[in-house]
Scaffold this motif. Sequence first.
Motif, PDB file in Angstrom:
ATOM      1  N   MET A   6       0.847  -1.203   0.000  1.00  8.81           N
ATOM      2  CA  MET A   6       0.000   0.000   0.000  1.00  8.81           C
ATOM      3  C   MET A   6       0.886   1.258   0.000  1.00  8.81           C
ATOM      4  N   VAL A   7       0.489   2.244  -0.809  1.00 12.31           N
ATOM      5  CA  VAL A   7       1.299   3.465  -0.927  1.00 12.31           C
ATOM      6  C   VAL A   7       0.478   4.677  -0.455  1.00 12.31           C
ATOM      7  N   ILE A   8       1.094   5.475   0.419  1.00 12.03           N
ATOM      8  CA  ILE A   8       0.427   6.683   0.920  1.00 12.03           C
ATOM      9  C   ILE A   8       1.060   7.897   0.241  1.00 12.03           C
ATOM     10  N   GLY A   9       0.239   8.737  -0.361  1.00 15.15           N
ATOM     11  CA  GLY A   9       0.726   9.937  -1.039  1.00 15.15           C
ATOM     12  C   GLY A   9       0.779  11.128  -0.090  1.00 15.15           C
ATOM     13  N   LEU A  10       1.894  11.859  -0.135  1.00 10.05           N
ATOM     14  CA  LEU A  10       2.066  13.051   0.712  1.00 10.05           C
ATOM     15  C   LEU A  10       2.222  14.282  -0.176  1.00 10.05           C
ATOM     16  N   PRO A  11       1.207  15.151  -0.221  1.00  8.77           N
ATOM     17  CA  PRO A  11       1.355  16.380  -1.015  1.00  8.77           C
ATOM     18  C   PRO A  11       2.464  17.255  -0.418  1.00  8.77           C
ATOM     19  N   LYS A  12       3.428  17.646  -1.247  1.00  5.01           N
ATOM     20  CA  LYS A  12       4.556  18.436  -0.738  1.00  5.01           C
ATOM     21  C   LYS A  12       4.150  19.915  -0.675  1.00  5.01           C
ATOM     22  N   ALA A  13       3.314  20.201   0.278  1.00  3.27           N
ATOM     23  CA  ALA A  13       2.775  21.565   0.449  1.00  3.27           C
ATOM     24  C   ALA A  13       2.208  21.660   1.862  1.00  3.27           C
ATOM     25  N   MET A  14       1.894  22.871   2.271  1.00  5.91           N
ATOM     26  CA  MET A  14       1.280  23.142   3.581  1.00  5.91           C
ATOM     27  C   MET A  14       1.981  22.393   4.730  1.00  5.91           C
ATOM     28  N   LEU A  41      -2.462  31.554  -2.186  1.00  9.45           N
ATOM     29  CA  LEU A  41      -1.536  30.859  -3.082  1.00  9.45           C
ATOM     30  C   LEU A  41      -1.109  29.480  -2.548  1.00  9.45           C
ATOM     31  N   PRO A  42      -0.708  29.353  -1.258  1.00 11.02           N
ATOM     32  CA  PRO A  42      -0.300  28.017  -0.783  1.00 11.02           C
ATOM     33  C   PRO A  42      -1.412  26.967  -0.889  1.00 11.02           C
ATOM     34  N   SER A  43      -2.670  27.374  -0.671  1.00 11.01           N
ATOM     35  CA  SER A  43      -3.720  26.352  -0.762  1.00 11.01           C
ATOM     36  C   SER A  43      -4.007  25.991  -2.222  1.00 11.01           C
ATOM     37  N   LYS A  44      -3.785  26.947  -3.136  1.00 11.93           N
ATOM     38  CA  LYS A  44      -3.913  26.598  -4.569  1.00 11.93           C
ATOM     39  C   LYS A  44      -2.820  25.603  -4.943  1.00 11.93           C
ATOM     40  N   ILE A  45      -1.611  25.902  -4.475  1.00 16.02           N
ATOM     41  CA  ILE A  45      -0.489  25.001  -4.763  1.00 16.02           C
ATOM     42  C   ILE A  45      -0.760  23.606  -4.172  1.00 16.02           C
ATOM     43  N   PHE A  46      -1.362  23.582  -2.988  1.00 15.77           N
ATOM     44  CA  PHE A  46      -1.700  22.300  -2.360  1.00 15.77           C
ATOM     45  C   PHE A  46      -2.599  21.472  -3.294  1.00 15.77           C
ATOM     46  N   MET A  47      -3.580  22.145  -3.897  1.00 17.06           N
ATOM     47  CA  MET A  47      -4.503  21.437  -4.797  1.00 17.06           C
ATOM     48  C   MET A  47      -3.751  20.864  -6.001  1.00 17.06           C
ATOM     49  N   GLY A  48      -2.761  21.617  -6.475  1.00 17.93           N
ATOM     50  CA  GLY A  48      -1.950  21.131  -7.604  1.00 17.93           C
ATOM     51  C   GLY A  48      -1.173  19.883  -7.213  1.00 17.93           C
ATOM     52  N   HIS A  49      -0.663  19.864  -5.982  1.00 19.34           N
ATOM     53  CA  HIS A  49       0.089  18.691  -5.505  1.00 19.34           C
ATOM     54  C   HIS A  49      -0.831  17.477  -5.348  1.00 19.34           C
ATOM     55  N   LEU A  78       1.359  24.545 -10.194  1.00 23.81           N
ATOM     56  CA  LEU A  78       0.675  25.796  -9.870  1.00 23.81           C
ATOM     57  C   LEU A  78      -0.567  25.973 -10.751  1.00 23.81           C
ATOM     58  N   GLU A  79      -0.402  25.748 -12.070  1.00 25.74           N
ATOM     59  CA  GLU A  79      -1.551  25.939 -12.986  1.00 25.74           C
ATOM     60  C   GLU A  79      -2.690  24.980 -12.654  1.00 25.74           C
ATOM     61  N   ASP A  80      -2.347  23.718 -12.328  1.00 24.34           N
ATOM     62  CA  ASP A  80      -3.399  22.756 -11.940  1.00 24.34           C
ATOM     63  C   ASP A  80      -4.083  23.221 -10.665  1.00 24.34           C
ATOM     64  N   GLY A  81      -3.258  23.693  -9.709  1.00 25.09           N
ATOM     65  CA  GLY A  81      -3.819  24.162  -8.439  1.00 25.09           C
ATOM     66  C   GLY A  81      -4.781  25.313  -8.646  1.00 25.09           C
ATOM     67  N   VAL A  82      -4.394  26.237  -9.505  1.00 27.46           N
ATOM     68  CA  VAL A  82      -5.255  27.399  -9.785  1.00 27.46           C
ATOM     69  C   VAL A  82      -6.558  26.921 -10.433  1.00 27.46           C
ATOM     70  N   ARG A  83      -6.436  25.947 -11.330  1.00 27.03           N
ATOM     71  CA  ARG A  83      -7.615  25.431 -12.045  1.00 27.03           C
ATOM     72  C   ARG A  83      -8.619  24.779 -11.078  1.00 27.03           C
ATOM     73  N   TYR A  84      -8.125  24.117 -10.046  1.00 27.62           N
ATOM     74  CA  TYR A  84      -9.008  23.395  -9.134  1.00 27.62           C
ATOM     75  C   TYR A  84      -9.345  24.192  -7.864  1.00 27.62           C
ATOM     76  N   SER A  85      -9.029  25.493  -7.862  1.00 25.17           N
ATOM     77  CA  SER A  85      -9.315  26.304  -6.675  1.00 25.17           C
ATOM     78  C   SER A  85     -10.228  27.458  -7.046  1.00 25.17           C
ATOM     79  N   ILE A  86     -10.868  28.025  -6.024  1.00 24.56           N
ATOM     80  CA  ILE A  86     -11.617  29.261  -6.278  1.00 24.56           C
ATOM     81  C   ILE A  86     -10.621  30.425  -6.227  1.00 24.56           C
ATOM     82  N   ASP A  87     -10.942  31.508  -6.930  1.00 25.75           N
ATOM     83  CA  ASP A  87     -10.009  32.642  -7.044  1.00 25.75           C
ATOM     84  C   ASP A  87      -9.561  33.176  -5.692  1.00 25.75           C
ATOM     85  N   GLU A  88     -10.473  33.169  -4.709  1.00 25.64           N
ATOM     86  CA  GLU A  88     -10.183  33.796  -3.408  1.00 25.64           C
ATOM     87  C   GLU A  88      -9.198  32.994  -2.557  1.00 25.64           C
TER      88      GLU A  88
END
Length: 310
Positions: free
Chosen positions: A1-9, A53-61, A40-50
């Motif tokens: 089993m593999v656990i993924g760790l987003p490299k953010a926050m 930046l770190p939480s947008k980046i988190f979504m990209g990860h 970053l671009e993926d994170g921006v795409r999956y986040s609301i504008d408001e």
Amino acid sequence: MVIGLPKAMLYYRYQILWETFFHELGFETVTSGDTNQKVLEDGVRYSIDESCLPSKIFMGHVHSLIGKCDYILIPRVVNYGYCKEVCVKFNALYDIVNNTFENVNILDYNLSVTQGEKEQKGFIKMGMILGKSPLRSLHAYKKAKKAQALHDTLKVKEQERILESEKLKLLIVSHPYITYDRFIGFPITEYIQRLGAIPIYADLINKKESLKRSEEISDSLYWLYNKELIGAIQLLEDKIDGIILLTAFPCGPDSLVNELILRKSKKLPTINIIVDELQGEAGLQTRIESFLDIIQQRLDQKEKIQKRIV
Ligand code: SF4
């Protein structure tokens, strides 16, 4: 089993704790890698504008880990006790990810000490979800806690050695997920080093001491992570030459706390840098160069006055 760790926050606070815990239980971990333009671009795409930046980046990860692991770890952190709250983003990330991506298996734990949700309890629950006994999970947690504490202590000691240097030293007051992110904070600290100065990091201090000292700036501040950072200013102000407040746009807690620092801590030259997803490097470099010039002129002036007194 593999656990993924987003490299953010919170990865930058708990990397050793998380990796050691899962490895002790016999699981593999995979990290999402450094932030880059695509993340970053993926994170921006999956986040609301408001979103900040770190939480947008988190979504990209998170997006970059989909299909590469069985679970993605996303804790829900609310508080570490009374008057030790954290920014609401850390409560909300689990739900944001859960409601944004359909194909993500989230592994989570709760940290809300005022509601009886302590870290140890959360880790034992996680271990049990992964099929391990409470006792084995407890052992893994204790070992992981020790490993993280040892890592943190060594980092603090290493920085204490660096603080003895004669070179010009700038304190970077910023959340670790901004400071050490290859795309946001790292180019700034790298540039400071290229100019011959030394970056000193506000998160690499004894956190208990910095919490206590933070009360000299404010005894009613709400956010624990910010309190740790402002306490570092009080702890280190005699060993540094200037302060860089490095913030990501738009951040509620930092905008308030930075204002507080600028009004209450007037001993050293301070610059407030706000980074966003459209940040260009040239403008930033000019500001940092000018800031270093100001500090150098101030030091030269001080030296002249001291010579006259002698
Ligand atoms: S403290 Fe600021 S930068 Fe950090 S998660 Fe909260 S809003 Fe975002």
